[in-house]
Design a protein around this motif. Structure first.
Motif, mmCIF file in Angstrom:
data_model
loop_
_atom_site.group_PDB
_atom_site.id
_atom_site.type_symbol
_atom_site.label_atom_id
_atom_site.label_comp_id
_atom_site.label_asym_id
_atom_site.label_seq_id
_atom_site.Cartn_x
_atom_site.Cartn_y
_atom_site.Cartn_z
ATOM 1 N N LYS A 284 0.822 -1.214 0.000
ATOM 2 C CA LYS A 284 0.000 0.000 0.000
ATOM 3 C C LYS A 284 0.858 1.266 0.000
ATOM 4 C CE LYS A 284 -0.660 0.500 5.023
ATOM 5 N NZ LYS A 284 -1.639 0.538 6.114
ATOM 6 N N MET A 285 2.118 1.158 0.419
ATOM 7 C CA MET A 285 3.007 2.314 0.435
ATOM 8 C C MET A 285 3.774 2.458 -0.881
ATOM 9 S SD MET A 285 4.328 1.966 4.397
ATOM 10 C CE MET A 285 5.424 3.375 4.349
ATOM 11 N N GLY A 286 3.422 1.616 -1.873
ATOM 12 C CA GLY A 286 3.977 1.792 -3.203
ATOM 13 C C GLY A 286 5.302 1.108 -3.459
ATOM 14 N N ARG A 287 5.649 0.063 -2.692
ATOM 15 C CA ARG A 287 6.888 -0.685 -2.934
ATOM 16 C C ARG A 287 6.578 -2.006 -3.613
ATOM 17 N NH1 ARG A 287 11.361 1.425 -0.894
ATOM 18 N NH2 ARG A 287 12.515 -0.524 -1.125
ATOM 19 N N CYS A 288 7.581 -2.533 -4.362
ATOM 20 C CA CYS A 288 7.426 -3.793 -5.089
ATOM 21 C C CYS A 288 8.455 -4.797 -4.579
ATOM 22 C CB CYS A 288 7.617 -3.570 -6.591
ATOM 23 S SG CYS A 288 7.591 -5.084 -7.568
ATOM 24 N N PHE A 289 7.983 -6.043 -4.320
ATOM 25 C CA PHE A 289 8.852 -7.138 -3.874
ATOM 26 C C PHE A 289 8.636 -8.344 -4.786
ATOM 27 C CE2 PHE A 289 8.165 -4.428 -0.267
ATOM 28 C CZ PHE A 289 9.383 -4.412 0.402
ATOM 29 N N TRP A 290 9.633 -9.230 -4.813
ATOM 30 C CA TRP A 290 9.571 -10.412 -5.680
ATOM 31 C C TRP A 290 9.604 -11.692 -4.839
ATOM 32 C CZ3 TRP A 290 12.204 -6.006 -6.642
ATOM 33 C CH2 TRP A 290 12.055 -5.391 -7.889
ATOM 34 N N LEU A 291 8.863 -12.701 -5.285
ATOM 35 C CA LEU A 291 8.942 -14.044 -4.719
ATOM 36 C C LEU A 291 8.530 -15.044 -5.792
ATOM 37 C CD1 LEU A 291 7.379 -14.270 -1.121
ATOM 38 C CD2 LEU A 291 9.755 -14.633 -1.773
ATOM 39 N N LYS A 292 9.226 -16.179 -5.833
ATOM 40 C CA LYS A 292 8.718 -17.310 -6.592
ATOM 41 C C LYS A 292 7.624 -17.972 -5.748
ATOM 42 C CE LYS A 292 11.278 -17.774 -10.390
ATOM 43 N NZ LYS A 292 10.706 -17.897 -11.730
ATOM 44 N N VAL A 293 6.613 -18.540 -6.395
ATOM 45 C CA VAL A 293 5.509 -19.135 -5.643
ATOM 46 C C VAL A 293 6.012 -20.257 -4.737
ATOM 47 C CG1 VAL A 293 3.348 -20.435 -5.845
ATOM 48 C CG2 VAL A 293 3.767 -18.478 -7.321
#
Length: 843
Positions: free
Chosen positions: A559-568
């Protein structure tokens, strides 16, 4: 100080240094490293020479191993008897040596690591190939040195017709250095040497094309070629070896893994124990039983799997956690002119050819010397046969043999050697037939002498001999390659450890995340009470639910506008009733931040794809932003800024688009706006975006944003008290972004405020979860299409008046999956990349 006693003062540091250097050089030269010429360490060379001296050729009976060890210890190798015996035994083990040099009889150990029987019980003799290593040793082909007590002489190197360093490899640890050289196929090695003889300027790459790769006695698979190439080019490299396996299905339909070959130098018994330990520790799931069915016919390890286990996934875990995949660290250090040297492939071949050239030259000189000596004697015998009556008269008239020799020398101008041969001549050589044989032998020897001199004068003839002898060895002893080569990455791909199953990802209001197989959920008729879908804390509830495939990459937007990555597969799996794990333990998210949106992307390394697709984001206050997917293609553990968020606002949605979608934004007050994505310009990743929709009041807010590519889709809106309405996309007229939009649902106290907007078809189901954790699956086809401004129909019955819907997600309907022969283990249609892209754009 006593009289006559002399004390020499020395520096202890210098003495220690000198003593250790002497010791280290002794270990390097006389124990641990092989000679580049014959590929043998001193102990192996002495064992073979000792057996040769005992006359233990392959066609002779076996002799007790203790007899051989005693011969070697007493004459050449003053070390422990076990070191000599173990060295001899290793040369007789088919799993240790690619080409055995000793023919053993009795218990010589096993691939399970069993020790050989005591030397008094076993027997041995030379193998056929070891004869080739000792061929011509009596023809002054190599230098000899005194043994440890100067009573006997032993060879400093064997003449070796076979490139033993290449075909059998070696390993050893010296002082400050070590060697570890892999074995090779004899035919491949000889082909490479012949190519070098034909063209000494051949480069390493051309030799690599011929010799291909090492060939291990236990077979297996060389997995990845880069390490092999580095080893051949530089002398150092890391070769990854995998076991050879097959996957079988038994009568009951369960799969099992059959291991028929294991990596070189792996202990089979320890491997099986390791697998069993991993199963007991629950570090590997899916294995029911491990059984060793190996016999004289060959190796066979059977791993029975559980009914629901996937063989390839279990196998990849075994590769990672056991010696089923091992690495062979190549370190080509050998003695060159008595000094240790790191060698590449061409240098190993070059020094072997030089050695063979030296052997052939010395052998030719020896044979020439012997031929000339014999010819010289034959000259005297022929002279004697031509003057036989006079010779007999001289011999009969002499008082002693010495007098006879002197008179013969004086009469016929002979040498002492010729005169001795005449005196020693037997009477049968006086016959006419024998005299003819003498002349034939002499003429033949003259031709042989000319041939040998010609060889010594012309290097190309010597090289031709080396080549022909090598090809003869190849014809006699070559066999097919045992180790296969797989030209693929040596590194593990994490995706190999997880089947590409489809999952439901749920995120709770307090930030707990899990993945659950879709098969745990079931479809119910519209209006049903539903099933318990998740257990959460009293003040928590399921807020987000998303479909995804195990191999997908997930982009999480907060909600604060950051992007993170994860493989399922990096998301912990939990049952339908478990609460999952705190997302802060998986992503480095600020404690006050929460995940609000998620995008599934198949690959982030496709340049064309990531530069032609966009991330479209919407906020609670009606702001919309578009950025290239390429801006989010380089994962960082700490995440990146995806959108600049103003104070009091928060990101609520992010969508993947191709730049040509229709965008709809809906508000809590029941209004929605439709505009073309092209109205939103692409800006940088940290930009704040532009106005998407104007809100009715300060209390109003955006509840959802969708991007529609297929205009046949219907628009579905759901209110917080369980009402939903499905209407046609065409009911929403296209306007410019920034307007107030049109009414999308008639909002009342009965319906509650709008909570979501989705684009759907009859092939979709809805997964609805309310705040109390109850889950229901509703077929979209059960919801009729109505006008844009109507109230809609009840989708879910809420048990408690204060209960409300928390989240709604769209999935493929079970009817559609059954129609396309897709089981409940999947949530996404089996589709092409283009179809998948369309599906992503429609979501």
């Amino acid at each position: 100080m006593a009289d006559g006693e002399r004390i020499i003062k020395i520096n202890i540091e210098e003495e220690m240094q000198s003593a250790y250097i002497d010791y280290s050089m002794s270990v390097i030269v006389s124990r641990a490293l092989p000679d580049v010429r014959d590929g043998l360490k001193p102990v192996h060379r002495r064992v073979l020479f000792g057996m040769h001296e005992l006359g233990m050729s392959p066609n002779k009976p076996y002799k007790k191993s203790a007899r051989i060890v005693g011969e070697v210890l007493g004459k050449y190798h003053p070390h422990g008897d076990s070191s000599v015996y173990n060295a001899m035994v290793r040369m007789a083990q088919p799993w240790s040596m690619r080409y055995m040099l000793v023919d053993g009889q009795g218990n010589m150990g096993s691939v399970d690591g069993d020790s050989p029987a005591a030397m008094r019980y076993t027997e041995a003799r030379m193998n056929r190939l070891s004869e080739e290593m000792l061929a011509d040793i009596e023809k002054n082909t190599v230098d000899f040195q005194f043994n440890f007590d100067d009573s006997l002489k032993e060879p400093t190197v064997l003449p070796s017709r076979i490139p033993a360093l290449l075909v059998n490899g070696t390993s050893g640890i010296a002082v400050g250095m070590a060697t570890n050289m892999p074995p090779h196929n004899l035919g491949d090695a000889i082909n490479a040497i012949v190519a070098y003889i034909d063209n000494p300027d051949i480069d390493v790459q051309e030799l690599i094309n011929i010799i291909q790769a090492p060939d291990f006695p236990t077979g297996g698979i060389i997995y990845g070629y880069q390490g092999v190439k580095e080893a051949y080019e530089t002398g150092r490299g890391r070769i990854v070896i995998r076991a050879k396996t097959e996957i079988e299905t038994d009568k009951s339909g369960r799969e099992r893994i059959i291991i028929t070959e294991i990596p070189y130098m792996v202990n089979k018994a320890e491997l099986i124990v390791r697998i069993a330990d991993l199963v007991n520790e629950k570090r590997i799931e899916g294995i029911a039983n491990v059984n060793d069915e190996s016999d004289r016919e060959g190796m066979r390890i059977v791993i029975d799997l559980k009914r629901d286990a996937i063989a390839n996934v279990v196998l990849n875990h075994l590769y990672k956690n056991t010696a089923l995949q091992s690495s062979f660290g190549v370190n080509n250090i050998a003695l060159v002119h008595g000094r240790p040297q790191l060698l590449n492939l061409k240098e190993i071949i070059k020094y072997f050819v030089e050695h063979r050239h030296d052997v052939v030259t010395r052998r030719t000189k020896f044979e020439l010397d012997q031929a000339e000596k014999r010819a010289h004697i034959l000259q005297g015998l022929i002279i004697a046969s031509d003057n036989i009556d006079e010779v007999i008269k001289i011999i009969r008239g002499a008082q002693s043999p010495d007098e006879a020799r002197e008179k013969l020398i004086e009469r016929f101008d002979l040498t002492d050697v010729q005169a001795r041969a005449i005196v020693d001549m037997r009477l049968r050589q006086l016959t006419g037939l024998e005299q003819d044989k003498l002349r034939e032998e002499y003429q033949s020897l003259l031709k042989e002498i000319d041939r040998l001199k010609d060889i010594l004068e012309h290097e190309h003839l010597r090289m031709e001999i080396i080549k022909n002898e090598l090809l003869e060895i190849k014809q006699k002893y070559n066999d097919p390659r045992r180790t296969e080569i797989v030209y693929s990455s040596e590194e593990f791909n994490p995706e190999d450890f997880y089947a590409d199953e489809e999952m439901i990802i749920t995120i709770s209001h307090l930030g707990y995340i899990k993945r659950t197989p879709l098969s745990e959920f079931r479809t119910q008729n519209r209006g049903g009470v539903g099933s318990k879908g998740s257990t959460t804390r009293d003040e928590d509830f399921i807020e987000h639910i998303y479909p995804a495939s195990m191999h997908n990459t997930m982009l999480f937007f907060t909600k604060m506008g950051r992007c993170f990555w994860l493989k399922v597969y990096e998301i912990p799996e939990g049952s339908k009733n478990s609460k999952g794990r705190a997302i802060q333990n998986l992503l480095q998210i600020d404690p006050e931040d929460t995940v609000k949106a998620f995008i599934r992307v198949k690959q982030l390394n496709d340049e064309e794809y990531i530069n032609s697709h966009y991330i479209l984001m919407g906020t609670r206050k009606g702001i919309i932003k578009k950025s290239l997917l390429a801006d989010y293609s380089r994962p960082r553990q700490s995440g990146v800024i995806a959108m600049g968020i103003k104070e009091g606002d928060e990101l609520i949605q992010a969508r993947l688009t191709n730049g040509k979608s229709e965008v709809l934004m809906a508000t809590r007050s029941g209004r929605a706006i439709r505009f073309n994505e092209s109205k939103v310009r692409c800006i940088s990743r940290i930009g704040q975006g532009v106005r998407g929709i104007t809100l009715d009041s300060d209390r109003d807010e955006v509840v959802g944003m969708i991007c529609v590519k297929d205009k046949t889709d219907d628009i579905l809106v759901v209110s917080e008290k369980g009402y939903g309405k499905r209407s046609s996309l065409e009911d929403y007229r296209v306007t410019n972004r920034g307007g107030k939009g049109v009414k999308t649902m008639k909002i009342s106290k009965k319906t509650g405020d709008l909570i979501t907007i989705k684009n759907v078809t009859d092939d979709n189901d809805l997964m609805i979860i309310n705040r109390s954790g109850v889950t229901i699956r509703v077929a979209v086809s059960d919801i009729r299409v109505t006008g844009r401004a109507t109230q809609g129909v009840r989708l879910i019955n809420l048990d408690k008046k204060q209960d409300m819907i928390a989240s709604v997600a769209k999935v493929i309907s079970e009817a559609k999956m059954a129609e396309e022969d897709i089981t409940e283990s999947g949530i996404l249609e089996k589709q092409s990349d283009d179809a998948q892209e369309n599906e992503e754009n429609k979501e």
